[in-house]
Scaffold this motif. Sequence first.
Motif, PDB file in Angstrom:
ATOM      1  N   ASN A  79       0.826  -1.215   0.000  1.00 31.34           N
ATOM      2  CA  ASN A  79       0.000   0.000   0.000  1.00 31.34           C
ATOM      3  C   ASN A  79       0.862   1.267   0.000  1.00 31.34           C
ATOM      4  OD1 ASN A  79      -2.310  -1.531   0.052  1.00 31.34           O
ATOM      5  ND2 ASN A  79      -2.585  -1.371   2.258  1.00 31.34           N
ATOM      6  N   TRP A  80       2.127   1.146   0.402  1.00 30.58           N
ATOM      7  CA  TRP A  80       3.022   2.304   0.481  1.00 30.58           C
ATOM      8  C   TRP A  80       3.852   2.486  -0.775  1.00 30.58           C
ATOM      9  CZ3 TRP A  80       2.654   5.582   4.567  1.00 30.58           C
ATOM     10  CH2 TRP A  80       1.950   5.112   5.674  1.00 30.58           C
ATOM     11  N   SER A  81       3.791   1.549  -1.706  1.00 22.44           N
ATOM     12  CA  SER A  81       4.604   1.644  -2.913  1.00 22.44           C
ATOM     13  C   SER A  81       3.930   2.542  -3.944  1.00 22.44           C
ATOM     14  CB  SER A  81       4.857   0.248  -3.498  1.00 22.44           C
ATOM     15  OG  SER A  81       3.625  -0.328  -3.866  1.00 22.44           O
ATOM     16  N   GLY A  82       4.659   2.870  -4.965  1.00 25.12           N
ATOM     17  CA  GLY A  82       4.135   3.722  -6.026  1.00 25.12           C
ATOM     18  C   GLY A  82       4.424   5.193  -5.764  1.00 25.12           C
ATOM     19  N   THR A 104      -6.337   4.225   3.622  1.00 28.11           N
ATOM     20  CA  THR A 104      -5.810   4.433   2.270  1.00 28.11           C
ATOM     21  C   THR A 104      -5.595   5.912   2.003  1.00 28.11           C
ATOM     22  OG1 THR A 104      -6.959   2.443   1.531  1.00 28.11           O
ATOM     23  CG2 THR A 104      -6.237   3.978  -0.169  1.00 28.11           C
ATOM     24  N   TRP A 105      -6.537   6.732   2.456  1.00 26.22           N
ATOM     25  CA  TRP A 105      -6.419   8.188   2.309  1.00 26.22           C
ATOM     26  C   TRP A 105      -5.234   8.717   3.113  1.00 26.22           C
ATOM     27  CZ3 TRP A 105      -8.442  12.472   5.549  1.00 26.22           C
ATOM     28  CH2 TRP A 105      -8.489  13.687   4.859  1.00 26.22           C
ATOM     29  N   ASP A 106      -5.046   8.210   4.331  1.00 21.46           N
ATOM     30  CA  ASP A 106      -3.904   8.604   5.164  1.00 21.46           C
ATOM     31  C   ASP A 106      -2.582   8.283   4.472  1.00 21.46           C
ATOM     32  OD1 ASP A 106      -5.543   9.552   7.180  1.00 21.46           O
ATOM     33  OD2 ASP A 106      -5.348   7.750   8.429  1.00 21.46           O
ATOM     34  N   ILE A 107      -2.499   7.094   3.908  1.00 20.56           N
ATOM     35  CA  ILE A 107      -1.274   6.677   3.228  1.00 20.56           C
ATOM     36  C   ILE A 107      -0.974   7.594   2.054  1.00 20.56           C
ATOM     37  CG2 ILE A 107      -0.270   4.831   1.806  1.00 20.56           C
ATOM     38  CD1 ILE A 107      -1.707   2.844   3.722  1.00 20.56           C
ATOM     39  N   ALA A 108      -2.004   7.919   1.269  1.00 16.99           N
ATOM     40  CA  ALA A 108      -1.803   8.824   0.131  1.00 16.99           C
ATOM     41  C   ALA A 108      -1.325  10.195   0.601  1.00 16.99           C
ATOM     42  CB  ALA A 108      -3.094   8.948  -0.668  1.00 16.99           C
ATOM     43  N   GLN A 109      -1.901  10.694   1.687  1.00 15.91           N
ATOM     44  CA  GLN A 109      -1.473  11.993   2.213  1.00 15.91           C
ATOM     45  C   GLN A 109      -0.042  11.947   2.725  1.00 15.91           C
ATOM     46  OE1 GLN A 109      -4.431  13.158   5.145  1.00 15.91           O
ATOM     47  NE2 GLN A 109      -5.119  14.757   3.743  1.00 15.91           N
ATOM     48  N   LEU A 110       0.303  10.918   3.463  1.00 19.94           N
ATOM     49  CA  LEU A 110       1.651  10.812   4.006  1.00 19.94           C
ATOM     50  C   LEU A 110       2.695  10.706   2.901  1.00 19.94           C
ATOM     51  CD1 LEU A 110       0.834   8.455   6.985  1.00 19.94           C
ATOM     52  CD2 LEU A 110       1.673  10.814   7.171  1.00 19.94           C
ATOM     53  N   LYS A 111       2.390   9.951   1.854  1.00 22.13           N
ATOM     54  CA  LYS A 111       3.308   9.864   0.717  1.00 22.13           C
ATOM     55  C   LYS A 111       3.459  11.226   0.041  1.00 22.13           C
ATOM     56  CE  LYS A 111       2.249   6.583  -2.120  1.00 22.13           C
ATOM     57  NZ  LYS A 111       1.647   5.474  -2.866  1.00 22.13           N
ATOM     58  N   TRP A 112       2.364  11.955  -0.071  1.00 24.90           N
ATOM     59  CA  TRP A 112       2.425  13.285  -0.673  1.00 24.90           C
ATOM     60  C   TRP A 112       3.252  14.238   0.192  1.00 24.90           C
ATOM     61  CZ3 TRP A 112       1.028  18.305   0.446  1.00 24.90           C
ATOM     62  CH2 TRP A 112       1.021  19.194  -0.635  1.00 24.90           C
ATOM     63  N   TYR A 113       3.027  14.214   1.512  1.00 23.03           N
ATOM     64  CA  TYR A 113       3.794  15.069   2.427  1.00 23.03           C
ATOM     65  C   TYR A 113       5.294  14.778   2.323  1.00 23.03           C
ATOM     66  CZ  TYR A 113      -0.475  16.534   4.869  1.00 23.03           C
ATOM     67  OH  TYR A 113      -1.696  17.057   5.177  1.00 23.03           O
ATOM     68  N   ARG A 124       7.180   4.736   4.535  1.00 22.66           N
ATOM     69  CA  ARG A 124       6.647   3.368   4.499  1.00 22.66           C
ATOM     70  C   ARG A 124       6.532   2.841   5.929  1.00 22.66           C
ATOM     71  NH1 ARG A 124      10.230  -0.285   1.071  1.00 22.66           N
ATOM     72  NH2 ARG A 124      11.508  -0.472   2.923  1.00 22.66           N
ATOM     73  N   VAL A 125       5.603   1.920   6.141  1.00 20.10           N
ATOM     74  CA  VAL A 125       5.483   1.192   7.405  1.00 20.10           C
ATOM     75  C   VAL A 125       5.828  -0.260   7.104  1.00 20.10           C
ATOM     76  CG1 VAL A 125       3.901   0.424   9.201  1.00 20.10           C
ATOM     77  CG2 VAL A 125       3.708   2.736   8.307  1.00 20.10           C
ATOM     78  N   GLU A 126       6.697  -0.809   7.948  1.00 19.84           N
ATOM     79  CA  GLU A 126       7.100  -2.209   7.774  1.00 19.84           C
ATOM     80  C   GLU A 126       7.438  -2.801   9.135  1.00 19.84           C
ATOM     81  OE1 GLU A 126      11.860  -1.918   6.874  1.00 19.84           O
ATOM     82  OE2 GLU A 126      10.520  -1.846   5.165  1.00 19.84           O
TER      83      GLU A 126
END
Length: 167
Positions: A79-82, A104-113, A124-126
């Motif tokens: 979910n964190w890739s791309g 999913t929305w949180d992940i998209a925002q965090l990747k954008w930030y 990424r979270v692992e």
Amino acid sequence: MTKVKSMKIRQAGVGMLEVLVALLVLSIGVLGYAGLQLRALDSTDETYMRSQAMAIAQDAVERMMANPGSSSVYQTESNWSGDPAATLPDTCWNSDCTASAMATWDIAQLKWYANDLLSQGVVRVEDCKGSSAQCVLVAWGGEALDNCQDANQVVSEADCVVLEVRT
């Protein structure tokens, strides 16, 4: 009296060699100062990146804690890739969301930030290596997230922040 007059005539000013030595000493001092200024700028940039990365990691932890019903969405590495979206998603901004959609929305925002606030930033979270907890990893400057954790420790030379989460 003639000896005193002849000495004054010979010492008429500063010699060329003395001027060149003074200029050499001055130029070495100026170059040293310029080097210190460059190092100070690098340190300031490193501190800024690290503080922004820590804020993003803390934001990720708080989002995960606020949405415990979707921990599996946050913990799925794919979910964190791309690449991050060019603009922030508005999926849950104007409408109601399920817990999974919120994650999913949180992940998209965090990747954008991470991409917007850091130079080539990624998040990424692992699974933490050497622990049963989850780790939030934020890297910048082209650093791969795979370089942030070694077998049992965090790599201190890498340009990344690792924050452990116990849910």
